[in-house]
Scaffold this motif. Sequence first.
Motif, PDB file in Angstrom:
ATOM      1  N   UNK A  85       0.811  -1.225   0.000  1.00  0.00           N
ATOM      2  CA  UNK A  85       0.000   0.000   0.000  1.00  0.00           C
ATOM      3  C   UNK A  85       0.841   1.270   0.000  1.00  0.00           C
ATOM      4  N   UNK A  86       2.014   1.217   0.586  1.00  0.00           N
ATOM      5  CA  UNK A  86       2.882   2.395   0.656  1.00  0.00           C
ATOM      6  C   UNK A  86       3.918   2.445  -0.459  1.00  0.00           C
ATOM      7  N   UNK A  87       3.983   1.395  -1.238  1.00  0.00           N
ATOM      8  CA  UNK A  87       5.016   1.322  -2.266  1.00  0.00           C
ATOM      9  C   UNK A  87       4.521   1.745  -3.642  1.00  0.00           C
ATOM     10  N   UNK A  88       5.403   1.615  -4.592  1.00  0.00           N
ATOM     11  CA  UNK A  88       5.106   2.009  -5.967  1.00  0.00           C
ATOM     12  C   UNK A  88       4.131   1.074  -6.663  1.00  0.00           C
ATOM     13  N   UNK A  89       4.096  -0.199  -6.274  1.00  0.00           N
ATOM     14  CA  UNK A  89       3.256  -1.162  -6.980  1.00  0.00           C
ATOM     15  C   UNK A  89       1.771  -0.836  -6.853  1.00  0.00           C
ATOM     16  N   UNK A  90       1.327  -0.441  -5.676  1.00  0.00           N
ATOM     17  CA  UNK A  90      -0.084  -0.110  -5.483  1.00  0.00           C
ATOM     18  C   UNK A  90      -0.497   1.031  -6.408  1.00  0.00           C
ATOM     19  N   UNK A  91       0.295   2.102  -6.431  1.00  0.00           N
ATOM     20  CA  UNK A  91      -0.044   3.239  -7.298  1.00  0.00           C
ATOM     21  C   UNK A  91       0.037   2.856  -8.764  1.00  0.00           C
ATOM     22  N   UNK A  92       0.989   2.013  -9.121  1.00  0.00           N
ATOM     23  CA  UNK A  92       1.072   1.535 -10.495  1.00  0.00           C
ATOM     24  C   UNK A  92      -0.175   0.735 -10.863  1.00  0.00           C
ATOM     25  N   UNK A  93      -0.586  -0.183  -9.988  1.00  0.00           N
ATOM     26  CA  UNK A  93      -1.806  -0.963 -10.229  1.00  0.00           C
ATOM     27  C   UNK A  93      -3.015  -0.043 -10.377  1.00  0.00           C
ATOM     28  N   UNK A  94      -3.101   0.944  -9.514  1.00  0.00           N
ATOM     29  CA  UNK A  94      -4.232   1.871  -9.527  1.00  0.00           C
ATOM     30  C   UNK A  94      -4.254   2.677 -10.827  1.00  0.00           C
ATOM     31  N   UNK A  95      -3.080   3.154 -11.247  1.00  0.00           N
ATOM     32  CA  UNK A  95      -2.993   3.928 -12.488  1.00  0.00           C
ATOM     33  C   UNK A  95      -3.380   3.093 -13.700  1.00  0.00           C
ATOM     34  N   UNK A  96      -2.985   1.838 -13.726  1.00  0.00           N
ATOM     35  CA  UNK A  96      -3.338   0.960 -14.843  1.00  0.00           C
ATOM     36  C   UNK A  96      -4.854   0.812 -14.934  1.00  0.00           C
TER      37      UNK A  96
END
Length: 195
Positions: free
Chosen positions: A71-82
């Motif tokens: 949740x605090x890392x880059x992967x969550x935001x990347x998933x959300x952006x996709x």
Amino acid sequence: MASGRISLSIWFFFVFLINPSTSARTTSFIKLPRSDGSRYCDSWRLAAETNNAGTWDVIPSVCVDPVADYLNGDQFLSDYNVIADYALSFAKSVDISGDGKDVWVFDIDETLLTNIDYYKAHGYGSEPYDSNSFSEWVLQGTAPAFDASLKLYNALQKLGFTIILLTGRDEDQRSFTETNLRDAGYSGWERLLLR
């Protein structure tokens, strides 16, 4: 005799696996393999996100750190952006009639607004959900927007979609919710539906 076994099997399948009055009270009969590694937690998170983890009140204790890292890392935001990009691509394929009947419905919590600060303060799901505590959080009106959702929201308005907001928040939280949404950058919705 064989038809009796088949009937009993069908009855069992209906009563225990399909019937919502019993399946809601039981936990999933499918169990993920136990592990202390992050692979287990990745699998558990996928199962939970797709509603396949059975009933659960708190995340497995072994997964608290991996969930917090996600949740605090880059992967969550990347998933959300996709996901937001996919949604916008779909929206651009719609032939907008201009009569106001082309509607896009957004949820609020964890869609337009992020409550990550609330979840940080409450162990990222390692504590049982407390509706009173969450209501206090809502009344603070400080949940920020997801950047990807705000961009999607604004793009949908420019495309001509009518925006409807839907939430599980209570009607007595309307003014706090509207203020929070506006402070986060959202405006111009057609209707906000609360419980």
